[in-house]
Motif scaffolding. Sequence first.
Motif, mmCIF file in Angstrom:
data_model
loop_
_atom_site.group_PDB
_atom_site.id
_atom_site.type_symbol
_atom_site.label_atom_id
_atom_site.label_comp_id
_atom_site.label_asym_id
_atom_site.label_seq_id
_atom_site.Cartn_x
_atom_site.Cartn_y
_atom_site.Cartn_z
ATOM 1 N N ILE A 17 0.856 -1.207 0.000
ATOM 2 C CA ILE A 17 0.000 0.000 0.000
ATOM 3 C C ILE A 17 0.890 1.254 0.000
ATOM 4 C CG2 ILE A 17 -1.781 1.308 1.269
ATOM 5 C CD1 ILE A 17 -2.879 -1.406 2.269
ATOM 6 N N LEU A 18 1.988 1.207 0.772
ATOM 7 C CA LEU A 18 2.945 2.319 0.779
ATOM 8 C C LEU A 18 3.533 2.529 -0.612
ATOM 9 C CD1 LEU A 18 5.010 1.864 4.061
ATOM 10 C CD2 LEU A 18 3.869 3.945 3.369
ATOM 11 N N LEU A 19 3.896 1.411 -1.266
ATOM 12 C CA LEU A 19 4.512 1.471 -2.589
ATOM 13 C C LEU A 19 3.523 2.018 -3.632
ATOM 14 C CD1 LEU A 19 7.328 0.730 -3.560
ATOM 15 C CD2 LEU A 19 6.488 -1.499 -4.244
ATOM 16 N N VAL A 20 2.280 1.552 -3.567
ATOM 17 C CA VAL A 20 1.240 2.039 -4.490
ATOM 18 C C VAL A 20 1.071 3.549 -4.320
ATOM 19 C CG1 VAL A 20 -1.261 2.000 -4.950
ATOM 20 C CG2 VAL A 20 -0.034 -0.154 -4.677
ATOM 21 N N SER A 21 1.017 4.021 -3.067
ATOM 22 C CA SER A 21 0.844 5.454 -2.790
ATOM 23 C C SER A 21 2.028 6.250 -3.322
ATOM 24 C CB SER A 21 0.731 5.711 -1.290
ATOM 25 O OG SER A 21 -0.103 4.785 -0.693
ATOM 26 N N LEU A 22 3.227 5.702 -3.108
ATOM 27 C CA LEU A 22 4.443 6.398 -3.528
ATOM 28 C C LEU A 22 4.509 6.511 -5.053
ATOM 29 C CD1 LEU A 22 6.765 7.566 -1.868
ATOM 30 C CD2 LEU A 22 8.050 5.481 -2.262
ATOM 31 N N VAL A 23 4.294 5.396 -5.746
ATOM 32 C CA VAL A 23 4.360 5.391 -7.218
ATOM 33 C C VAL A 23 3.293 6.321 -7.788
ATOM 34 C CG1 VAL A 23 4.041 3.945 -9.286
ATOM 35 C CG2 VAL A 23 5.414 3.107 -7.386
ATOM 36 N N SER A 24 2.072 6.278 -7.228
ATOM 37 C CA SER A 24 0.983 7.121 -7.736
ATOM 38 C C SER A 24 1.296 8.602 -7.534
ATOM 39 C CB SER A 24 -0.329 6.793 -7.031
ATOM 40 O OG SER A 24 -0.614 5.435 -7.183
ATOM 41 N N SER A 25 2.012 8.938 -6.459
ATOM 42 C CA SER A 25 2.334 10.350 -6.201
ATOM 43 C C SER A 25 3.526 10.820 -7.022
ATOM 44 C CB SER A 25 2.651 10.567 -4.724
ATOM 45 O OG SER A 25 1.574 10.175 -3.948
ATOM 46 N N ILE A 26 4.473 9.923 -7.269
ATOM 47 C CA ILE A 26 5.697 10.328 -7.981
ATOM 48 C C ILE A 26 5.445 10.541 -9.470
ATOM 49 C CG2 ILE A 26 7.970 9.468 -8.730
ATOM 50 C CD1 ILE A 26 8.346 8.319 -5.920
ATOM 51 N N ILE A 27 4.654 9.657 -10.091
ATOM 52 C CA ILE A 27 4.453 9.754 -11.548
ATOM 53 C C ILE A 27 3.291 10.702 -11.852
ATOM 54 C CG2 ILE A 27 4.071 8.471 -13.703
ATOM 55 C CD1 ILE A 27 5.173 5.984 -12.268
ATOM 56 N N PRO A 28 3.569 11.853 -12.507
ATOM 57 C CA PRO A 28 2.474 12.778 -12.828
ATOM 58 C C PRO A 28 1.548 12.202 -13.903
ATOM 59 C CG PRO A 28 4.523 13.553 -13.790
ATOM 60 C CD PRO A 28 4.859 12.325 -12.993
ATOM 61 N N LYS A 29 0.257 12.409 -13.746
ATOM 62 C CA LYS A 29 -0.722 11.819 -14.668
ATOM 63 C C LYS A 29 -0.546 12.349 -16.104
ATOM 64 C CE LYS A 29 -3.935 10.071 -11.382
ATOM 65 N NZ LYS A 29 -2.934 9.937 -10.365
ATOM 66 N N SER A 30 -0.054 13.605 -16.222
ATOM 67 C CA SER A 30 0.116 14.209 -17.558
ATOM 68 C C SER A 30 1.173 13.477 -18.381
ATOM 69 C CB SER A 30 0.511 15.672 -17.407
ATOM 70 O OG SER A 30 1.677 15.747 -16.603
ATOM 71 N N LEU A 31 2.029 12.726 -17.691
ATOM 72 C CA LEU A 31 3.123 12.029 -18.384
ATOM 73 C C LEU A 31 2.599 10.911 -19.293
ATOM 74 C CD1 LEU A 31 6.371 11.568 -18.321
ATOM 75 C CD2 LEU A 31 5.823 9.708 -16.788
ATOM 76 N N TYR A 32 1.519 10.268 -18.845
ATOM 77 C CA TYR A 32 1.040 9.080 -19.557
ATOM 78 C C TYR A 32 0.699 9.356 -21.015
ATOM 79 C CZ TYR A 32 0.072 8.051 -14.633
ATOM 80 O OH TYR A 32 0.157 7.914 -13.271
ATOM 81 N N THR A 33 -0.074 10.446 -21.260
ATOM 82 C CA THR A 33 -0.532 10.745 -22.615
ATOM 83 C C THR A 33 0.655 10.950 -23.543
ATOM 84 O OG1 THR A 33 -2.293 11.918 -21.492
ATOM 85 C CG2 THR A 33 -2.209 12.149 -23.869
#
Lengths: 139, 167
Positions: free
Chosen positions: A26-42
């Motif tokens: 759960i810590l790892l999921v939270s960390l990865v979700s916060s580090i990677i900006p959503k705008s990067l995906y597109t």
Amino acid sequence: MNRLIDSVKKAFKSLLNSVPVLVGVILLVSLVSSIIPKSLYTSLFTGNIILDPFIGAIIGSILAGNPITSYILGGEFLLQGISMLAITSFLVSWVTVGLVQMPAESMLLGKKFAVTRNITAFFFAIIVAVLTVIGVNLL
Amino acid sequence: MKSEKSYAEWYFLAGVLILFIITYFINSDMAKSALLMFMDIILKVIPIFILIFILMAITNYFIKPKALIRYLGRDSGIKGWMLAISAGVLSSGPIYMWYPLLKDLQKQGMRPGLITAFLYNRAVKIPLLPLLIVYFGFAYSILLMVIMIIVSVFQGMITEKIMEILE
């Protein structure tokens, strides 16, 4: 009565042993979700009909979280002209492949199982995308 | 004496905590936002955790290994697949919350293909179907769900076959 107490004790012990793994994931999921900006995906999609489903599946495999988030992101991808093949493989791999959860899956269900399941799920995300898009076009 | 393997879970947690601390020193806002997300997830998974605890206790109490093997073991046949698919579709909460229960069932003889099918069908979210339809349309959403349910059986069989080859 003793059997019931034993069953509860056994369940409690099993869950207690899993707590460090669950808290870690759960810590790892939270960390990865916060580090990677959503705008990067597109910006990662290329417009290539063959390559984009793979990119979609890779992004979906790395990210984790509530499926609602994947629908919202998929909706944004759609508005930006990304192919349905890529969006579908992204949506499917989001929930079926879990790179972030893999350490937990390996520790609790076995490394061989976790690796095999995640690799097959990755390729099946692309297969499901192809079948769904062909199916929708035929309807 | 505890074996080295039994500490793996704690090493994993310690590793993630170190990663968290490093992130805090690089970008404290990012670490704080991750911590808030962590608290939010924890609050959301508590009811699931309780549900899984109850399910595990019930499974231990009512289901004898022999019965479990009959319904979820190697020779469970179509009944096993149907059970794994239905349970996967109906289960809720994050996927990793189900690992402890699956570990217990695996130890008692649940076949890997059925565990795979269960985990795959966690993607088929009936309560979220209306939202999927709003975003991507009715035909697409229904077709996607149906294809995923069918594919889960193939993925289960292939995963099992690969594991057999690797053994």
